[in-house]
Scaffold this active site. Structure first.
Site, PDB file in Angstrom:
ATOM      1  N   GLY A  24      -3.812   6.925  -0.315  1.00 40.80           N
ATOM      2  CA  GLY A  24      -5.247   7.077  -0.504  1.00 40.80           C
ATOM      3  C   GLY A  24      -5.895   6.145  -1.498  1.00 40.80           C
ATOM      4  O   GLY A  24      -7.121   6.028  -1.523  1.00 40.80           O
ATOM      5  N   ASP A  25      -5.091   5.469  -2.344  1.00 40.17           N
ATOM      6  CA  ASP A  25      -5.652   4.533  -3.328  1.00 40.17           C
ATOM      7  C   ASP A  25      -4.654   3.398  -3.544  1.00 40.17           C
ATOM      8  O   ASP A  25      -4.292   3.070  -4.672  1.00 40.17           O
ATOM      9  CB  ASP A  25      -5.950   5.253  -4.641  1.00 40.17           C
ATOM     10  CG  ASP A  25      -6.795   4.417  -5.603  1.00 40.17           C
ATOM     11  OD1 ASP A  25      -7.353   3.386  -5.171  1.00 40.17           O
ATOM     12  OD2 ASP A  25      -6.889   4.779  -6.790  1.00 40.17           O
ATOM     13  N   ALA A  26      -4.192   2.826  -2.420  1.00 41.63           N
ATOM     14  CA  ALA A  26      -3.067   1.896  -2.452  1.00 41.63           C
ATOM     15  C   ALA A  26      -3.489   0.464  -2.765  1.00 41.63           C
ATOM     16  O   ALA A  26      -3.057  -0.485  -2.097  1.00 41.63           O
ATOM     17  CB  ALA A  26      -2.303   1.954  -1.138  1.00 41.63           C
ATOM     18  N   ASN A  65      -1.662   0.100  -7.986  1.00 42.14           N
ATOM     19  CA  ASN A  65      -0.892   1.323  -7.752  1.00 42.14           C
ATOM     20  C   ASN A  65       0.364   1.068  -6.922  1.00 42.14           C
ATOM     21  O   ASN A  65       1.055   2.017  -6.549  1.00 42.14           O
ATOM     22  CB  ASN A  65      -1.766   2.377  -7.067  1.00 42.14           C
ATOM     23  CG  ASN A  65      -2.848   2.898  -8.002  1.00 42.14           C
ATOM     24  OD1 ASN A  65      -2.724   2.799  -9.215  1.00 42.14           O
ATOM     25  ND2 ASN A  65      -3.909   3.451  -7.428  1.00 42.14           N
TER      26      ASN A  65
END
Length: 288
Positions: free
Chosen positions: A187-189, A193
């Protein structure tokens, strides 16, 4: 409570030393020699959401994620993963692992991880996870429209520019590929991250996990320059084909559509060039 005290509370081991890791986190070395990262949540439910996301993403070991030691309303304590350097082998293993992770699926588009709250976070921005039967409805309702409204409230978009995003949302059923099951997303790649570790693997950290479309994670990898991205995506594509679930044709043309959400989040939080980038992505999505 301090970060050291939080580490002791959630590990049951006395803290020896600590060092800052950004504004709201620290690396704490415990007396048994282990190192943990102690993070202060950005808002209500943030630590619960991240802990639930890490456990969900790490359930099958497809891509390594830090183990959760414990959390409360303020603090999250996870294992520290020593940094390393990017390598082609790690990139390709990560691509294959990400394809396997996405294939684990999710109960619905927009579903939070088991035990995770509906009101979650992506970085410093609130994010709503609410199950939907199809991806276009979820993406428009929970990912695009709320941030367009907030950006307009801040005076970042004119009425005419807001209408461009409205057209994207209205046309999403036609702009998105053929329906496929909801994927288990990080979801926040973005590249920050995607953690290249000393053990020679790529670890995923700081998730905003939910059920979504797998192209969203892939588009996020492209957004801020993930190292060795061609190798990551090539291995992903090969693994997906081998599993009988190839990406739909035209995936590259849909990158702007899937990048709309993170660009809108950045526009709301930071303004500046992200406002123009979000509008450019919306117009590109309509041309795809």
């Amino acid at each position: 409570m301090t970060a050291r005290q939080a580490a002791e509370r959630h590990t049951g081991v006395r803290a020896a030393t600590s060092r800052p890791l950004g504004a709201d986190a620290a690396v704490v070395t415990l007396e048994d020699g282990a190192e943990v990262v102690v993070k202060r949540g950005q808002g209500s439910g943030a630590t619960m959401a991240e802990a639930a996301g890490l456990r969900w993403l790490g359930e099958y070991g497809d891509v390594p994620v830090p183990a959760v030691r414990g959390h409360d309303d303020t603090w999250l304590v996870i294992d520290h993963v020593a940094p390393g350097t990017p390598s082609r082998e790690a990139a390709e293993r990560f691509g294959r692992g990400l394809a396997a992770l996405h294939a684990r699926s999710a109960p619905a588009f927009g579903s939070p991880p088991p035990g995770g709250p509906g009101e979650a976070w992506i970085g410093l921005a609130p994010m709503r996870n609410e199950p939907h039967e199809d991806w276009p409805t979820f993406y428009a309702r929970c990912r695009v429209r709320p941030y367009v409204r907030e950006a307009a409230r801040q005076g970042l978009f004119t009425a005419g520019e807001t209408a461009v995003f409205d057209e994207v949302c209205d046309r999403l059923p036609d702009l998105s590929p053929s329906p496929e099951p909801p994927a288990r997303l990080h979801g926040d790649a973005w590249s920050g991250n995607v953690h290249w570790a000393a053990d020679g693997a790529v670890w995923l950290i700081d998730p905003a996990a939910h059920g979504g479309h797998r192209e969203t994670d892939l588009a996020m990898l492209r957004l801020f320059g993930t190292p060795l991205l061609d190798h990551v995506l090539g291995a992903y594509d090969e693994a997906a084909r081998d599993a009988g679930t190839p990406l739909a044709p035209g995936v590259e043309a849909r990158v702007p559509l899937h990048q709309l959400f993170p660009l809108l989040v950045h526009a709301v939080l930071f303004g500046g060039g992200y406002v123009a980038q979000a509008l450019t992505a919306a117009r590109a999505a309509l041309r795809a």
